[in-house]
Write an enzyme that holds these catalytic residues in place. Structure first.
Site, short mmCIF file in Angstrom:
data_model
loop_
_atom_site.label_atom_id
_atom_site.label_comp_id
_atom_site.label_asym_id
_atom_site.label_seq_id
_atom_site.Cartn_x
_atom_site.Cartn_y
_atom_site.Cartn_z
N HIS A 180 -4.69 4.35 2.75
CA HIS A 180 -5.73 3.34 2.62
C HIS A 180 -5.83 2.54 3.91
CE1 HIS A 180 -2.03 1.20 1.11
NE2 HIS A 180 -2.44 0.34 2.02
C1 T46 Z 1 0.25 -1.23 2.63
C2 T46 Z 1 1.44 -0.37 2.71
C3 T46 Z 1 2.16 -0.47 4.01
C4 T46 Z 1 1.28 -5.43 -6.19
O1 T46 Z 1 1.09 -5.70 -7.40
N1 T46 Z 1 1.43 -6.43 -5.29
C5 T46 Z 1 1.65 -6.19 -3.97
O2 T46 Z 1 1.78 -7.13 -3.17
C6 T46 Z 1 1.71 -4.82 -3.53
C7 T46 Z 1 1.94 -4.51 -2.07
C8 T46 Z 1 1.56 -3.83 -4.45
N2 T46 Z 1 1.34 -4.13 -5.74
C9 T46 Z 1 1.22 -3.04 -6.73
C10 T46 Z 1 -0.03 -2.19 -6.58
C11 T46 Z 1 0.44 -0.84 -7.07
O3 T46 Z 1 0.30 -0.78 -8.48
O4 T46 Z 1 2.32 -2.14 -6.52
C12 T46 Z 1 1.92 -0.80 -6.73
C13 T46 Z 1 2.23 0.05 -5.52
O5 T46 Z 1 1.39 -0.35 -4.42
P1 T46 Z 1 0.69 0.72 -3.45
O6 T46 Z 1 0.42 1.97 -4.17
O7 T46 Z 1 -0.48 0.03 -2.79
O8 T46 Z 1 1.85 0.94 -2.38
P2 T46 Z 1 1.75 1.69 -0.96
O9 T46 Z 1 3.14 1.96 -0.55
O10 T46 Z 1 0.80 2.82 -0.98
O11 T46 Z 1 1.12 0.58 0.03
C14 T46 Z 1 1.82 -0.62 0.33
C15 T46 Z 1 0.87 -1.82 0.27
O12 T46 Z 1 0.22 -1.87 -1.01
C16 T46 Z 1 -0.20 -1.77 1.33
O13 T46 Z 1 -0.78 -3.04 1.50
O14 T46 Z 1 -0.46 -1.39 3.61
O15 T46 Z 1 2.38 -0.57 1.65
#
Ligand code: T46
Length: 140
Positions: free
Chosen positions: A52
């Site tokens: 993303h």
């Molecule tokens: C990024 C990379 C480097 C939350 O509820 N609060 C939060 O602050 C975050 C970061 C995530 N979440 C929830 C949303 C999803 O249900 O945690 C779950 C996993 O998040 P996500 O799939 O977005 O994780 P990554 O590793 O793909 O991405 C993360 C960050 O979301 C993003 O901002 O840039 O790490």
């Protein structure tokens, strides 16, 4: 005028006979106010994350243990960076599509963010990313 680019910076290492310490303060070692902190750990072998870009959020990524790689794409420049030291920081700008991969089993990826969590700040569709950023909005 130019494209906003993510960058790598190196933190100072304060060391003595006890070991090491590195410091990050808002608007000092990193160029934004820190509003949120999260960390990614226990990533399964072969798993990639991210896929993303963001509308607004700036982030600082540090592997405080282990290592991982980050693929970056700001529509013009595509590159891979390795985070393999606790004093190496990736300042990740919102206009970089990013994918984190090659996590070592012991990797703890610390992320400092300029904004509170908002799912609407994410661009998770690559075509939409190109539409948002592959234009003059990138000029500063
Ligand atoms: C990024 C990379 C480097 C939350 O509820 N609060 C939060 O602050 C975050 C970061 C995530 N979440 C929830 C949303 C999803 O249900 O945690 C779950 C996993 O998040 P996500 O799939 O977005 O994780 P990554 O590793 O793909 O991405 C993360 C960050 O979301 C993003 O901002 O840039 O790490």
């Amino acid at each position: 005028m130019g494209i906003i680019t993510s960058s790598i910076l190196e933190l100072g290492v304060l060391g003595d006979e006890r070991g090491f310490l590195s410091v990050i303060e808002s608007n000092n070692q990193i160029p934004f106010d820190i509003k949120r902190v999260f960390y990614i750990y226990g990533t399964k072998e072969g798993v990639s994350r991210g896929f993303h870009a963001h509308h607004k959020t700036r982030q600082a990524l540090i592997c405080v243990a282990g290592s991982c790689k980050v693929y970056l794409d700001n529509t013009v420049r595509k590159e891979d960076v390795i985070l393999d030291s606790p004093n190496k920081v990736l300042i990740l700008e919102p206009n970089d599509w990013h994918e984190m991969y090659d996590f070592t089993p012991d990797c703890v990826l610390l992320v400092l963010a300029s904004e509170l969590y908002d799912s609407n700040d994410y661009i998770r569709d690559y075509q939409e990313f190109l539409e948002v950023y592959d234009n003059l909005e990138q000029e500063v």
